[in-house]
Design an enzyme around this catalytic site. Structure first.
Site, PDB file in Angstrom:
ATOM      1  N   THR A 185       0.851  -1.184   0.000  1.00  0.00           N
ATOM      2  CA  THR A 185       0.000   0.000   0.000  1.00  0.00           C
ATOM      3  C   THR A 185       0.885   1.232   0.000  1.00  0.00           C
ATOM      4  O   THR A 185       2.090   1.153   0.259  1.00  0.00           O
ATOM      5  CB  THR A 185      -0.912   0.017   1.242  1.00  0.00           C
ATOM      6  N   GLU A 330      -5.802  -4.108  -1.572  1.00  0.00           N
ATOM      7  CA  GLU A 330      -6.234  -5.294  -0.833  1.00  0.00           C
ATOM      8  C   GLU A 330      -7.307  -6.095  -1.566  1.00  0.00           C
ATOM      9  O   GLU A 330      -7.660  -7.197  -1.143  1.00  0.00           O
ATOM     10  CB  GLU A 330      -6.760  -4.882   0.554  1.00  0.00           C
ATOM     11  N   LYS A 440     -16.122  16.816   9.529  1.00  0.00           N
ATOM     12  CA  LYS A 440     -17.185  16.841  10.535  1.00  0.00           C
ATOM     13  C   LYS A 440     -17.326  18.254  11.088  1.00  0.00           C
ATOM     14  O   LYS A 440     -16.469  18.741  11.842  1.00  0.00           O
ATOM     15  CB  LYS A 440     -16.895  15.864  11.670  1.00  0.00           C
ATOM     16  N   TRP A 445     -21.644  15.559   8.980  1.00  0.00           N
ATOM     17  CA  TRP A 445     -20.615  15.142   8.040  1.00  0.00           C
ATOM     18  C   TRP A 445     -20.759  15.854   6.693  1.00  0.00           C
ATOM     19  O   TRP A 445     -21.861  16.043   6.200  1.00  0.00           O
ATOM     20  CB  TRP A 445     -20.688  13.639   7.806  1.00  0.00           C
TER      21      TRP A 445
END
Length: 544
Positions: A185, A330, A440, A445
């Site tokens: 990653t 992944e 936030k 949100w």
């Protein structure tokens, strides 16, 4: 009672064998690091892969050893790629844009025994060589080069190494769950983590990628993988191209818009794959040159959300279908692909366009669910509105990270992706944000992706990133970091006015900051962490 069918393990070597036997003369064009063009075909790639496998065996590399590649998309990398995995070694593709400290970490973590590299990356190799003691063989993916030999006296040259080998290598047979390749990653927080793929997972992923309801690849196609081979196997396209016998155009290091437009037009590319930042430069170059990209029938966009304006431009100006997809290292990387169903033909043009903005639905082999919180198990409804954490499971999804004994799944066997999304009854996923990038504000949100998509719809904005900035009253408020189009005179007030009526008033960014460039990761994603470090305090002391 067991069935009475023949069994053959699913091995990567079977892909190159198939391509060599049934698509031998199908052309593969490679743009080398020096700008020259090399033309080859699947038969020659197969023969050179076998020569390379013999050469690696002569270097006393053993089954299961990791062999790293530090290279662009070119024919030598492709040949070596099949040689490494096909012979039972593990192909560790390295992202050259990582920091030297990260490169040292992943090479040592993987216990790489050899590195195959393009001349471009010689300075990287010489800079880290003293810190990677397990690497015993350095192979430059070029013919002999005196400058390289002087800088790295122990180097071997790929062309010389394989020239004395015969293409009579017999691909070994082994368990299909044997490790085939290793990708790390990007490591935006902490050290990168390794995803270790198997031959079985790779073959099943390849079948899924080729499906008409997926990337829709066939022997009729000429494929341009702009996404690098070090970015999750160029999203699997070198495997898929061999499976269906498609032609490939390997662009080398020249990923600028002008170079890509020239490759598409000269070699009549039908399918191209890349991240949004790549397509922004391509569209600008096509507009400047007057190219209509006439052969390009569809392009695949992944890595980050596709701005609506980009999708519309490809559709309306270039008659090119954009396939919006989502995935991650992944997931090998394919998770969902946006292909419409028959019933969607009844939708209006506007409704179809809105549908195509989602990241699509999972192909067979992947399952997706939304849960109420990270690592939670309370499944949320697929109503197209409820927002939750995206979790996946399937035939090519990671179970645990390389070198880590701890399982990376939830208690009931799902992998939490870190993405936030809604999903409708048909499984169409609409990514709102990465969990770490949500803003936030006062307990509510705000999606950074939505703010960026709106900004990108403005004709004078070339790129935009929305970040959370600390605020004395609301904890966090959105700030837009934007790059203007050349010669643009757009102002902060112009951009803020552009948001009016497109989003709730309280979600409009508090500030617009114009910059010359937005930092990108090695895979073309915007590095919001760096932007937050630089601009995260710009609102402190200001009144709401």
């Amino acid at each position: 009672m067991q069935g009475r069918m023949m069994f053959q393990p699913l091995l990567i070597s079977s892909l190159i064998e198939h391509a060599a036997q049934f698509h031998a003369d199908t052309t593969i064009i490679s743009k080398n690091t020096n700008g020259s063009i090399h033309e080859t075909n699947w038969l020659e790639v197969s023969e050179n892969a076998k020569r390379t496998a013999n050469a690696l065996a002569a270097l006393h590399l053993e089954h299961g050893d990791c062999v790293a590649t530090l290279a662009w998309n070119n024919h030598r990398h492709l040949e070596a790629w099949y040689a490494i995995s096909g012979s039972g070694l593990i192909c560790h593709t390295i992202n050259p844009r990582l920091f030297p400290e990260q490169l040292i970490f992943i090479i040592n973590d993987a216990k790489d025994k050899a590195i195959l590299f393009d001349k471009t990356f010689l300075p990287l190799i010489t800079a880290i060589k003293a810190h990677i003691p397990l690497v015993k063989n350095f192979i430059c993916l070029e013919p002999f080069d005196a400058d390289v030999a002087k800088a790295l006296p122990e180097v071997k040259f790929y062309d010389e190494l394989i020239s004395g080998q015969k293409p009579d290598y017999v691909w070994p047979t082994f368990d299909e769950t044997t490790a085939s390749s290793l990708c790390y990653t990007s490591g935006t927080t902490g050290n990168p983590k390794g995803a270790l793929f198997t031959h079985r997972s790779t073959l099943l992923h390849t079948f899924a990628a080729c499906l008409p309801d997926s990337l829709d690849l066939s022997a009729n196609d000429i494929i341009l993988p702009v996404v690098p081979m070090f970015h999750v196997h160029a999203w699997g396209t070198p495997y898929a191209a061999a499976m269906v016998g498609a032609s490939m155009i390997l662009p080398g290091p020249g990923l600028d818009g002008d170079s890509l437009v020239n490759l598409i037009d000269e070699y009549q590319v039908t399918v191209a794959l890349g991240v949004p930042t790549i397509w922004q430069s391509l569209l600008a170059a096509a507009k400047q040159s007057g190219s209509k990209l006439t052969t390009l029938k569809h392009n695949v966009i992944g890595g980050s959300a596709c701005p609506p304006s980009m999708l519309a431009t490809f559709r309306d100006v270039y008659d090119c279908e954009t396939i919006h997809a989502w995935g991650m290292t992944e997931a090998s990387p394919l998770g969902t692909v946006n292909r419409p169903k028959a019933k969607h033909r009844k939708l209006s043009v506007e409704e179809q366009a809105a549908l195509r903005l989602s990241q699509g639905r999972p192909p067979f082999g992947v399952n997706v669910r939304l849960v109420n919180e990270e690592n939670g198990t309370h499944k949320l409804p697929q109503d197209g509105e409820t927002i939750g954490n995206v979790q996946i499971k399937g035939h090519w999804i990671i179970e645990s990270y390389f070198g880590k004994e701890k399982n990376s799944l939830t208690e009931d066997g799902w992998f939490d992706t870190g993405d936030i999304a809604s999903m409708d009854a048909d499984g169409y996923l609409h990514i709102s944000d990465r969990a770490k990038d949500l803003i936030k504000s006062g307990g509510e949100w705000i999606s950074s992706v939505e703010l960026e998509n709106i900004a990108m719809g403005h004709p004078e904005i070339a790129m935009a990133a929305a970040i959370a900035a600390d605020h004395p009253k609301w904890d966090e408020r959105p700030v837009l970091i934007a790059v203007k189009q050349p010669e643009s005179t757009v102002t902060e007030a112009d951009i803020l006015d552009y948001y009016e009526g497109k989003i709730a008033k309280w979600q409009i960014p508090d500030k617009v900051i114009f910059v010359d460039a937005i930092p990108l990761s090695g895979t073309g994603k915007m590095l919001k962490r760096k932007l937050r470090e630089e601009f995260g305090n710009v609102l402190l002391g200001e009144n709401a």
